[in-house]
Design an enzyme around this catalytic site. Structure first.
Site, PDB file in Angstrom:
ATOM      1  N   SER A  65     -39.811  32.423  35.534  1.00  0.00           N
ATOM      2  CA  SER A  65     -39.215  31.207  34.991  1.00  0.00           C
ATOM      3  C   SER A  65     -38.357  30.447  35.987  1.00  0.00           C
ATOM      4  O   SER A  65     -37.987  29.294  35.732  1.00  0.00           O
ATOM      5  CB  SER A  65     -38.391  31.520  33.739  1.00  0.00           C
ATOM      6  OG  SER A  65     -37.306  32.377  34.060  1.00  0.00           O
ATOM      7  N   TYR A  82     -26.289  47.316  41.605  1.00  0.00           N
ATOM      8  CA  TYR A  82     -27.407  46.514  42.124  1.00  0.00           C
ATOM      9  C   TYR A  82     -28.037  47.221  43.322  1.00  0.00           C
ATOM     10  O   TYR A  82     -29.264  47.369  43.395  1.00  0.00           O
ATOM     11  CB  TYR A  82     -26.928  45.120  42.521  1.00  0.00           C
ATOM     12  CG  TYR A  82     -28.020  44.316  43.204  1.00  0.00           C
ATOM     13  CD1 TYR A  82     -29.095  43.825  42.470  1.00  0.00           C
ATOM     14  CD2 TYR A  82     -27.994  44.085  44.574  1.00  0.00           C
ATOM     15  CE1 TYR A  82     -30.112  43.113  43.084  1.00  0.00           C
ATOM     16  CE2 TYR A  82     -28.996  43.373  45.195  1.00  0.00           C
ATOM     17  CZ  TYR A  82     -30.062  42.883  44.452  1.00  0.00           C
ATOM     18  OH  TYR A  82     -31.071  42.187  45.071  1.00  0.00           O
ATOM     19  N   SER A 120     -37.849  43.754  46.498  1.00  0.00           N
ATOM     20  CA  SER A 120     -36.612  44.465  46.764  1.00  0.00           C
ATOM     21  C   SER A 120     -35.641  43.479  47.405  1.00  0.00           C
ATOM     22  O   SER A 120     -35.614  42.299  47.042  1.00  0.00           O
ATOM     23  CB  SER A 120     -36.878  45.674  47.668  1.00  0.00           C
ATOM     24  OG  SER A 120     -35.704  46.419  47.893  1.00  0.00           O
ATOM     25  N   LYS A 138     -31.940  48.754  43.866  1.00  0.00           N
ATOM     26  CA  LYS A 138     -32.855  48.359  44.931  1.00  0.00           C
ATOM     27  C   LYS A 138     -33.188  49.522  45.862  1.00  0.00           C
ATOM     28  O   LYS A 138     -34.307  49.626  46.366  1.00  0.00           O
ATOM     29  CB  LYS A 138     -32.287  47.171  45.708  1.00  0.00           C
ATOM     30  CG  LYS A 138     -32.251  45.884  44.888  1.00  0.00           C
ATOM     31  CD  LYS A 138     -33.629  45.510  44.340  1.00  0.00           C
ATOM     32  CE  LYS A 138     -33.628  44.207  43.586  1.00  0.00           C
ATOM     33  NZ  LYS A 138     -34.962  43.855  43.030  1.00  0.00           N
TER      34      LYS A 138
END
Length: 278
Positions: A12, A146, A132, A150
């Site tokens: 989106s 976060y 990534s 990753k």
């Protein structure tokens, strides 16, 4: 053979939206999927199919993949791009938020991969592209969950690559550097909400300014999402893609320095790069 079919999650906005457009320009039949399906009207007008998809929901993910298989009979490329950045000190971040971060960035990626792989095995071909970050190779202040997500994507991708090579399926990691999108503003908002008023507030304010700046047009330390999109198309169309593509401002040199410099020296560099002095 009919056009190859690509599914892009998180389609989106930002990298996902750009990648969907660029893959279509490269000749793919493209399905862009996102929770906010109403924000993809422009993609539909451009000839890209759109799907409502919540990567954390089994039924939603299954319905999306089944729709593509019903319509096209195949999936050749999966771009696992859906994700967000949850920032805040480890001390203050609720574990429910940590779970939400991992549910989207890691388990959501794994969920779509599990659904797509059987079709790629039948085809004896396919490419899985996992988005990534340079944050999957080194950490930044107040980004523990976060970064953890990753780092997990990197390890998951390495194992998956070894598992799927026998079936003719490639697994690619895109390590994106700073990218201009709404991602930075969203991450900054979460950081301020979590750590903007407690013992980490000085560090949080500095880091949130750096994150917010990456969403501003013309910010010189962030690349446009088209740079990442081009790497995705390159991986999707290569006969033998590289296992990793480091793209965007800062990604390649910082990843190299993270492997070369002593930890404390690199820590100091990253704090300066992030605008953090504390």
């Amino acid at each position: 053979m009919d056009k190859k079919v690509a599914l892009v999650t998180g389609g989106s906005s930002g990298i996902g939206e750009v990648a969907a457009r660029q893959l279509k320009d490269a000749g793919f039949t493209v399905y862009a999927a996102a929770r906010r399906a109403d924000r993809m009207a422009a993609l539909e007008q451009a000839g890209i199919r759109t799907l409502s998809l919540d990567v954390t929901d089994d039924a939603s993910a299954r319905a999306a993949v089944e729709r593509i298989i019903t319509d096209e009979g195949r999936i050749d490329v999966l771009v696992n791009n859906a994700g967000y950045g949850s920032y805040g000190s480890l001390e203050e971040a609720p574990l429910a938020e940590a779970q939400a971060q991992l549910d989207v960035n890691v388990l959501g990626l794994a969920r779509l991969t599990q659904l797509v792989v059987p079709h790629m095995r039948t085809q004896k071909s396919g490419t899985i592209i996992n988005i990534s970050s340079m944050g999957g190779r080194f950490a930044t202040p107040l980004g523990a969950w976060y970064n953890a997500s990753k780092y997990a994507v990197e390890g998951l991708s390495d194992a998956l690559r070894l598992e799927l090579a026998q079936f003719g399926i490639d697994v690619v990691v895109i390590q994106a550097g700073g990218t201009r999108s709404e991602w930075g503003a969203i991450a900054a908002g979460k950081l301020r909400a979590t750590s903007g008023h407690g013992p980490y507030r000085v560090q949080a304010e500095a880091m949130s300014k750096t994150l917010s700046a990456s969403s501003e047009p013309g910010y010189r330390l962030a690349s446009p999402p088209e740079v990442v999109g081009r790497a995705i198309v390159k991986a999707a169309t290569a006969r033998k893609p590289r296992t990793r593509y480091s793209v965007g401002i800062g990604a390649t040199p910082l990843i190299w320095l993270s492997r070369t410099l002593p930890d404390r020296t690199f820590d100091s560099l990253i704090k300066r790069f992030a605008g953090v002095r504390a």
